[in-house]
Design a protein around this motif. Structure first.
Motif, PDB file in Angstrom:
ATOM      1  N   PHE A  17      63.084  68.028  19.251  1.00  0.00           N
ATOM      2  CA  PHE A  17      64.529  68.116  19.043  1.00  0.00           C
ATOM      3  C   PHE A  17      65.281  67.747  20.319  1.00  0.00           C
ATOM      4  O   PHE A  17      64.867  68.100  21.424  1.00  0.00           O
ATOM      5  CB  PHE A  17      64.935  69.537  18.660  1.00  0.00           C
ATOM      6  CG  PHE A  17      64.568  69.935  17.261  1.00  0.00           C
ATOM      7  CD1 PHE A  17      65.354  69.559  16.188  1.00  0.00           C
ATOM      8  CD2 PHE A  17      63.437  70.702  17.023  1.00  0.00           C
ATOM      9  CE1 PHE A  17      65.026  69.932  14.892  1.00  0.00           C
ATOM     10  CE2 PHE A  17      63.099  71.086  15.736  1.00  0.00           C
ATOM     11  CZ  PHE A  17      63.898  70.704  14.665  1.00  0.00           C
ATOM     12  N   VAL A  18      66.398  67.063  20.138  1.00  0.00           N
ATOM     13  CA  VAL A  18      67.385  66.889  21.197  1.00  0.00           C
ATOM     14  C   VAL A  18      68.580  67.742  20.780  1.00  0.00           C
ATOM     15  O   VAL A  18      69.249  67.451  19.796  1.00  0.00           O
ATOM     16  CB  VAL A  18      67.809  65.414  21.360  1.00  0.00           C
ATOM     17  CG1 VAL A  18      68.874  65.289  22.450  1.00  0.00           C
ATOM     18  CG2 VAL A  18      66.611  64.535  21.687  1.00  0.00           C
ATOM     19  N   ASP A  19      68.818  68.823  21.502  1.00  0.00           N
ATOM     20  CA  ASP A  19      69.804  69.813  21.082  1.00  0.00           C
ATOM     21  C   ASP A  19      71.221  69.374  21.443  1.00  0.00           C
ATOM     22  O   ASP A  19      71.480  68.931  22.563  1.00  0.00           O
ATOM     23  CB  ASP A  19      69.500  71.160  21.734  1.00  0.00           C
ATOM     24  CG  ASP A  19      68.147  71.703  21.307  1.00  0.00           C
ATOM     25  OD1 ASP A  19      67.680  71.341  20.214  1.00  0.00           O
ATOM     26  OD2 ASP A  19      67.557  72.494  22.074  1.00  0.00           O
ATOM     27  N   TYR A  20      72.161  69.539  20.466  1.00  0.00           N
ATOM     28  CA  TYR A  20      73.507  69.010  20.670  1.00  0.00           C
ATOM     29  C   TYR A  20      74.633  69.970  20.304  1.00  0.00           C
ATOM     30  O   TYR A  20      75.811  69.636  20.500  1.00  0.00           O
ATOM     31  CB  TYR A  20      73.675  67.705  19.887  1.00  0.00           C
ATOM     32  CG  TYR A  20      73.626  67.853  18.372  1.00  0.00           C
ATOM     33  CD1 TYR A  20      74.785  67.950  17.612  1.00  0.00           C
ATOM     34  CD2 TYR A  20      72.399  67.893  17.703  1.00  0.00           C
ATOM     35  CE1 TYR A  20      74.731  68.081  16.231  1.00  0.00           C
ATOM     36  CE2 TYR A  20      72.338  68.016  16.317  1.00  0.00           C
ATOM     37  CZ  TYR A  20      73.505  68.110  15.587  1.00  0.00           C
ATOM     38  OH  TYR A  20      73.444  68.245  14.221  1.00  0.00           O
ATOM     39  N   PHE A  21      74.323  71.169  19.811  1.00  0.00           N
ATOM     40  CA  PHE A  21      75.372  72.096  19.396  1.00  0.00           C
ATOM     41  C   PHE A  21      74.720  73.465  19.215  1.00  0.00           C
ATOM     42  O   PHE A  21      73.495  73.578  19.180  1.00  0.00           O
ATOM     43  CB  PHE A  21      76.004  71.624  18.071  1.00  0.00           C
ATOM     44  CG  PHE A  21      77.249  72.360  17.670  1.00  0.00           C
ATOM     45  CD1 PHE A  21      78.440  72.165  18.368  1.00  0.00           C
ATOM     46  CD2 PHE A  21      77.247  73.243  16.593  1.00  0.00           C
ATOM     47  CE1 PHE A  21      79.595  72.847  18.002  1.00  0.00           C
ATOM     48  CE2 PHE A  21      78.393  73.922  16.220  1.00  0.00           C
ATOM     49  CZ  PHE A  21      79.573  73.717  16.919  1.00  0.00           C
ATOM     50  N   THR A  22      75.533  74.510  19.127  1.00  0.00           N
ATOM     51  CA  THR A  22      75.030  75.860  18.899  1.00  0.00           C
ATOM     52  C   THR A  22      75.854  76.534  17.812  1.00  0.00           C
ATOM     53  O   THR A  22      77.085  76.403  17.800  1.00  0.00           O
ATOM     54  CB  THR A  22      75.103  76.707  20.187  1.00  0.00           C
ATOM     55  OG1 THR A  22      74.410  76.048  21.239  1.00  0.00           O
ATOM     56  CG2 THR A  22      74.497  78.080  19.968  1.00  0.00           C
ATOM     57  N   ALA A  23      75.197  77.244  16.899  1.00  0.00           N
ATOM     58  CA  ALA A  23      75.930  77.897  15.809  1.00  0.00           C
ATOM     59  C   ALA A  23      75.248  79.183  15.379  1.00  0.00           C
ATOM     60  O   ALA A  23      74.025  79.286  15.402  1.00  0.00           O
ATOM     61  CB  ALA A  23      76.056  76.969  14.607  1.00  0.00           C
ATOM     62  N   GLY A  24      76.049  80.152  14.982  1.00  0.00           N
ATOM     63  CA  GLY A  24      75.549  81.383  14.388  1.00  0.00           C
ATOM     64  C   GLY A  24      75.540  81.274  12.870  1.00  0.00           C
ATOM     65  O   GLY A  24      75.914  80.254  12.301  1.00  0.00           O
ATOM     66  N   VAL A  25      75.122  82.338  12.205  1.00  0.00           N
ATOM     67  CA  VAL A  25      74.994  82.367  10.749  1.00  0.00           C
ATOM     68  C   VAL A  25      75.926  83.441  10.188  1.00  0.00           C
ATOM     69  O   VAL A  25      76.038  84.535  10.754  1.00  0.00           O
ATOM     70  CB  VAL A  25      73.542  82.663  10.333  1.00  0.00           C
ATOM     71  CG1 VAL A  25      73.422  82.849   8.828  1.00  0.00           C
ATOM     72  CG2 VAL A  25      72.625  81.540  10.793  1.00  0.00           C
TER      73      VAL A  25
END
Length: 322
Positions: free
Chosen positions: A158-166
């Protein structure tokens, strides 16, 4: 709209995320996903092949020759990726891809597919990458089935580009006392299959039983809009989705009259662009392009445009999920 993030530890599924307020705009337009036997509603983002681009030489020669990176994506997940009124693929992911395409001198061509088949599409070389609000997890990196713990594939990078919760959301005015995930015991959840929300739901169902309570019944669907339709028809009590998606649906569905978020976000983790394990040259080119987009300030403009600044990252990491 604001929501706090609550720490959870369900079968080691909690992720360290830092997502706070989000203000999403626009009108919700939902389209069904196409099947995997043909391209369905593909769209391109980026610059024309052969144009001058600072990072073009980092790409595999085969990609440079084609001038196109084929992207597998479930294009029914507003505001991350969805169809606008003209049928064009828009959202956070297409905008980030477009900016990366300018750095690499190629087009990113989004091809519609169901979420649970995207990693398989990488293995079969149907797609070059998958970019579809996919949470970067160790299980996906290692090709391990999250239910059985058994090896089922080669895994992906993976190339990580964002962060999010649920988040959890219900029909408006009908929260049924749901404030936390422990309140789900005895309820029915509709959820998009093979997503991180689906994993969390299965963990919670087990926890309900272990605690001597009625289990959480889970109904899984190919797309999140199908899960929402099930809840709207009273076939389910609650839906779970990544917070940006839940917030967008709450704000826009039925003019804001259909749904409401209940309780706090739970910790999730980074969204990653998935690449086959043996395609390290493409992976590293994507990382370099994403970092260039971050450093130039273009990334900041994109997350501000979609009202998701609190999910922004400052470093393009490889396999940052845990």
């Amino acid at each position: 709209m604001t929501a706090r993030i609550t720490r959870r530890s369900l079968a080691a599924k909690s992720r360290l995320a830092a997502v706070g307020a989000i203000a999403v705009a626009g009108s919700l337009l939902v389209t069904g996903c196409g099947d995997q036997t043909k391209d369905n509603g593909s769209d391109s983002s980026g610059t024309a092949a052969g144009s001058t681009a600072p990072l073009a030489d980092k790409l595999p020669q085969s990609i440079r020759d084609k001038g196109v990176i084929k992207v597998g994506s479930d294009i029914a997940y507003a505001p991350v990726e969805f169809k606008d009124d003209s049928g064009k693929t828009v959202g956070i992911d297409p905008d980030v891809a477009n900016a990366m395409g300018k750095e690499l001198g190629v087009k990113f061509e989004f091809q519609n597919g169901t979420f649970d088949t995207l990693i398989g599409g990488l293995a079969s070389k149907r797609y070059d990458i998958a970019m579809s609000a996919m949470t970067d997890t160790k299980e996906r990196q290692e090709g391990v089935d999250s239910d059985t713990g058994k090896k089922v594939g080669a895994g992906v990078d993976f190339v990580d580009y964002f962060t999010a919760g649920v988040s959890l959301y219900t029909n408006k005015g009908d929260d049924q006392g749901i404030k936390t995930w422990d309140d789900l015991c005895g309820k029915t959840m509709a959820v998009q299959r093979n997503t991180f929300s689906h994993d969390l739901a299965k963990d919670q169902a087990k926890k309900c039983v272990e605690d001597g309570k009625k289990t959480l019944k889970i109904e899984d669907f190919a797309t999140n809009p199908e899960a929402e339709t099930r809840m709207r028809s009273k076939g389910a009590n609650v839906v779970s989705a990544d917070f940006p998606i839940a917030a967008y649906s709450v704000k826009n569905s039925g003019g804001g009259e259909y749904f409401e978020i209940v309780g706090d976000q739970v910790e999730a983790g980074p969204y990653g662009i998935a690449v086959a394990k043996d395609n390290t040259e493409l992976r590293d080119a994507l990382q370099a392009a994403l970092q260039a987009v971050i450093d130039s300030g273009e990334y900041k403009k994109i997350v501000e445009k979609w009202g998701v600044e609190d999910g922004a990252i400052t470093e393009a990491k490889i396999n940052g999920g845990s």
